[in-house]
Design an enzyme around this catalytic site. Sequence first.
Site, short mmCIF file in Angstrom:
data_model
loop_
_atom_site.label_atom_id
_atom_site.label_comp_id
_atom_site.label_asym_id
_atom_site.label_seq_id
_atom_site.Cartn_x
_atom_site.Cartn_y
_atom_site.Cartn_z
CB SER A 204 32.63 27.55 41.54
OG SER A 204 31.75 26.46 41.38
CG MET A 205 34.36 24.13 46.68
SD MET A 205 35.41 22.65 46.56
CE MET A 205 37.03 23.41 46.51
#
Length: 250
Positions: A98-99
């Site tokens: 994700s991030m």
Amino acid sequence: MIGGDRDLWLRRFHGGAATGPRLVLFPHAGGSASYFHGLSGLLSPALDVVAVQYPGRQDRRAEPGVRDIRDLADRVTEVLTSGDEAGAGRPYALFGHSMGASVAFEVALRMERRGLPVVRLFASGRRAPGLRRPELPGGYGDASLLAELRLLSGTDARLLDDEDVVRMIMPALRDDYRAIGVYEWRPGDVLGCPVTALFGDEDPRVGEDDARAWAEYTTGSFELIGFPGGHFYLGERAGEVAKIIVDRLA
């Protein structure tokens, strides 16, 4: 100073292989190094594995949180490439979820610019860097953040009903989402290493085309691998993911 920084930023949960690449794991927004404890255990017989601990959470709660993805990447790169962590020329592989995939991408860019060997980037559960859209359509208030957590199913729903838990996780989560929300890819920022993009086929935020677009951000080889599951498919597919990582890095 670097030694102290290393202790703050990098966590090694298991003894690792003495040779071969060093794998660095980058967690998701609101996440911590401990998210990867199980995956580290699966990988450590074959690889030297470290996980990044971002500021603003767990034992680093007293520090300012993440405010800028590029600044975060600068700081992680400095720790990884200084002192003992330089690894005497040992090659690196980076896995971000994700991030964390965006942070890992920026770190890989910096390492390649320094002439350091990066053998592969694993970009998990994240659309390609140049694909911009609102991270939180409802804004950064508590209600919007909690709705996003429930949508992504990355946190036990029962914990989200506990006011003390919510109060503890909210500052880092909000900082992370704001940082990734203003992050913009710079044209020309392209890797030379191979990239493996991984995604869950029921992810409400990252579709197959979003993951496939990572092919445009490397001059090296590219592969796309989908798994049954949502944004946090990794929780149920850790064994399969570990096998893929080891196969690619062996």
